[in-house]
Design an enzyme around this catalytic site. Structure first.
Site, mmCIF file in Angstrom:
data_model
loop_
_atom_site.group_PDB
_atom_site.id
_atom_site.type_symbol
_atom_site.label_atom_id
_atom_site.label_comp_id
_atom_site.label_asym_id
_atom_site.label_seq_id
_atom_site.Cartn_x
_atom_site.Cartn_y
_atom_site.Cartn_z
ATOM 1 N N CYS A 73 18.383 -44.111 -70.238
ATOM 2 C CA CYS A 73 18.846 -45.483 -70.041
ATOM 3 C C CYS A 73 20.345 -45.500 -70.252
ATOM 4 C CB CYS A 73 18.149 -46.437 -71.007
ATOM 5 S SG CYS A 73 18.790 -48.136 -70.915
ATOM 6 N N HIS A 150 15.172 -43.889 -59.242
ATOM 7 C CA HIS A 150 15.633 -45.164 -58.683
ATOM 8 C C HIS A 150 15.496 -45.162 -57.167
ATOM 9 C CE1 HIS A 150 17.586 -47.227 -62.132
ATOM 10 N NE2 HIS A 150 17.614 -45.999 -62.619
ATOM 11 N N GLU A 198 13.474 -53.333 -63.389
ATOM 12 C CA GLU A 198 13.408 -52.113 -64.183
ATOM 13 C C GLU A 198 11.960 -51.740 -64.480
ATOM 14 O OE1 GLU A 198 15.666 -50.174 -68.053
ATOM 15 O OE2 GLU A 198 16.177 -52.193 -67.354
ATOM 16 N N CYS A 207 21.420 -52.798 -65.825
ATOM 17 C CA CYS A 207 20.756 -51.496 -65.873
ATOM 18 C C CYS A 207 21.814 -50.435 -65.589
ATOM 19 C CB CYS A 207 19.627 -51.435 -64.855
ATOM 20 S SG CYS A 207 18.779 -49.825 -64.808
ATOM 21 N N GLY A 210 20.687 -47.872 -63.118
ATOM 22 C CA GLY A 210 20.643 -48.505 -61.803
ATOM 23 C C GLY A 210 22.016 -48.610 -61.188
#
Length: 267
Positions: A73, A150, A198, A207, A210
């Site tokens: 993350c 992703h 998410e 994010c 992201g």
């Protein structure tokens, strides 16, 4: 046993961080869900436990609010970097990242992205730069793994996409055996606007991975030149990347409050 915790957020994406480097903390999906519950727990998008590492300065484990443990993350990485201070190599389930602090910002080397279909992973082989698939108006996405998986759709208007409806459908499509984080992005005048569904957490204000994945996709498709400013609902991140190199993410993290929690009382 009561243990200390710290609550932080990265552009509105919030975390509870527990330090298990000196005291063993038993963590599992049920306990993570209980901690993340905004009515009966502390409340957060992700639960983070810091542990000792034999490979790096510290090990960082992350659970989403639904109790699923995830690989990486970006927003957590910035917050942990600011919490620890200085320069650190951080072991994650998605690999080792390098983080440093510059004023109020953290700079995180997120590693080299993976584009092979089996590294995303997808259920079967296809071109990940222009996937021949779609869900309603969302068509021909770009897929990349930046420590976690992703998929990115470039659209004219991110606000026009019903991401709260389409996000969970795409996340759990059989094409993605490990599920997927869903990004919708539009190219602005010198920036990218981004919204993210998410995996395991739902719609989020920010994010970090992201933003990294979307910048990589925009540069790969020659829609943008780096560095890329990625604007999310919670604020902006700056992403640097060139073919064959690591992704560098720069942005803030914010301390909210700290306290004590009795883990045994949760489950």
């Amino acid at each position: 046993m009561k243990v200390p915790f710290q609550k932080m957020h990265g552009l509105g994406n919030d975390f509870v961080i527990l330090d298990g480097r000196d005291t063993f903390l038993r963590m599992d999906g049920g306990r993570a869900r209980a901690l993340a519950d905004r009515k009966t727990g502390i409340g957060c998008d992700q639960l983070v436990v810091l542990e000792r590492s034999e490979l790096a300065d510290v090990r960082m484990r992350i659970w989403n609010a639904d109790g699923g443990e995830v690989e990486s993350c970006g927003n957590v990485s910035r917050c942990v970097a600011l919490l620890l201070g200085g320069n650190h190599r951080i072991e994650t389930k998605g690999g080792i990242i390098v983080a440093s602090v510059d004023g109020d910002d953290a700079i995180v080397d997120m590693g080299v992205p993976s584009f092979a279909w089996q590294d995303i992973p997808l259920a079967y082989a296809m071109d990940t730069a222009a996937m021949p698939v779609g869900w309603e108006s969302l068509q021909n996405p770009f897929a990349v793994n930046v420590g976690n998986p992703h998929i990115i759709f470039f659209v004219d208007d991110v606000e026009a996409v019903e991401l709260d409806r389409l996000g969970p459908l795409i996340e759990r499509d059989p094409l993605f055996p490990d599920r997927i984080n869903v990004n919708v992005a539009s190219i602005g005048d010198g920036f990218v606007r981004l919204r993210v569904w998410e995996r395991g957490a739902g719609l989020t204000r920010a994010c970090g991975t992201g933003a990294c994945a979307t910048a990589v996709a925009a540069i790969s498709r020659k829609l943008m030149n780096g560095p890329v400013e990625v604007r999310l609902p919670g604020g902006a991140l700056t992403i640097e990347w060139a073919q064959g190199t690591s992704i560098r993410m720069r942005g803030p993290g914010t301390f909210v409050f700290e306290g004590m929690i009795d883990l045994e009382s949760l489950v």
